[in-house]
Design an enzyme around this catalytic site. Structure first.
Site, short mmCIF file in Angstrom:
data_model
loop_
_atom_site.label_atom_id
_atom_site.label_comp_id
_atom_site.label_asym_id
_atom_site.label_seq_id
_atom_site.Cartn_x
_atom_site.Cartn_y
_atom_site.Cartn_z
N TYR A 67 3.94 1.76 -18.25
CA TYR A 67 3.88 2.98 -17.43
C TYR A 67 2.86 3.96 -17.97
O TYR A 67 2.05 4.52 -17.23
CB TYR A 67 5.27 3.63 -17.37
CG TYR A 67 5.28 4.93 -16.59
CD1 TYR A 67 5.14 4.92 -15.21
CD2 TYR A 67 5.44 6.15 -17.24
CE1 TYR A 67 5.14 6.11 -14.49
CE2 TYR A 67 5.45 7.34 -16.53
CZ TYR A 67 5.30 7.32 -15.16
OH TYR A 67 5.30 8.49 -14.45
N SER A 123 1.28 11.89 -15.15
CA SER A 123 2.35 12.19 -16.10
C SER A 123 1.71 12.57 -17.43
O SER A 123 0.69 11.98 -17.82
CB SER A 123 3.26 10.98 -16.30
OG SER A 123 4.14 11.19 -17.39
#
Length: 253
Positions: free
Chosen positions: A171, A148
């Protein structure tokens, strides 16, 4: 027929990636934590006429599950051409009003980090190491790490980055750790035909983000497939996000 294993492929981006690679003529091992869900997904694709597919029970957090998946796939083929490490979680929880519970560096418990890292980092390492021997037998082995842009330390240090204020210690740091593993793995295999890259599919509408993304799974999967099919003259050990950099795709670590 070339063969690919995709983890977490019973839904979302993984499922669409399986579809696109089936359409490109690959045999797909569809990894799913729940075999029932994986078989259901495989049957859906078969009804579209995409029959070169088999569901495999694969829980990336479970050593025994990975060992069983490696044995099963190894009984069916001597070679694996592509591994797409797609399975991932955010660890994000929602308040009753639907807003996100922040993953702050100050307050978030270590247990939350452990849960997310177990899938996003350790799970990737487990699966990659388990299937590396089959990948080494391919003439053009490829590994795509589904990362990501939120894992880019450079971007998240830039106040002008469009997602600068969208922090989340758990995350984001898990994807940063995944990126470093990618760099090291690509370096160790630099003198081979392996092409190993981290690819961000973009902010895609899936269950992972409670369907709050803005992109489609079709576009996200195309980005993963692009680097899964990269030629022998292509790069390795790089980080790509075409949503962030539409021109060349490459973004800073």
């Amino acid at each position: 027929m070339k063969k690919v294993l995709i983890t977490g492929a019973n839904k979302g981006i993984g499922y669409e990636t399986a579809r696109q690679l089936l359409q490109a003529g690959f045999y797909v091992y569809l990894g799913s934590r729940s075999l029932e869900n994986g078989m259901h997904a495989a049957e859906e694709l078969k009804r579209e006429g995409l029959t070169a597919i088999e569901a495999v029970q694969l829980d990336v957090t479970n050593d025994a599950s990975i060992k069983d998946a490696r044995r099963l796939i190894g009984e069916k083929t001597d070679v694996l051409d592509i591994l797409i490490n797609n399975a991932g979680i955010t660890g994000v929880q929602l308040h009753e009003d639907g807003t996100f519970v922040p993953q702050t560096a100050i307050d978030t418990a270590v247990e939350v980090y452990k849960e997310v890292y177990e899938t996003n980092v350790y799970g990737v390492i487990r699966v990659t190491q388990a299937f590396l021997d089959l990948l080494k037998k391919s003439a053009e082995p490829r590994i795509v790490m589904v990362s990501s842009s939120q894992g880019s330390i450079t971007l998240h240090s830039d106040p002008y980055y469009k997602y600068y204020n969208h922090k989340g210690s758990v995350y984001l740091s898990s994807k940063s750790a995944l990126n470093m593993y990618t760099v090291n793995l690509a370096y160790e295999l630099r003198d081979t035909n392996f092409k190993i890259n981290a690819v961000s599919p973009g902010f895609t509408k899936t269950d992972l983000n409670h369907n709050r993304g803005t992109g489609t799974v079709q576009d996200a999967a195309k980005r993963l497939v692009k680097y899964a099919l990269i030629g022998n003259d292509g790069v390795t050990g790089k980080f790509f996000c075409e949503e962030t950099n539409p021109e060349t795709g490459e973004i800073p670590w």
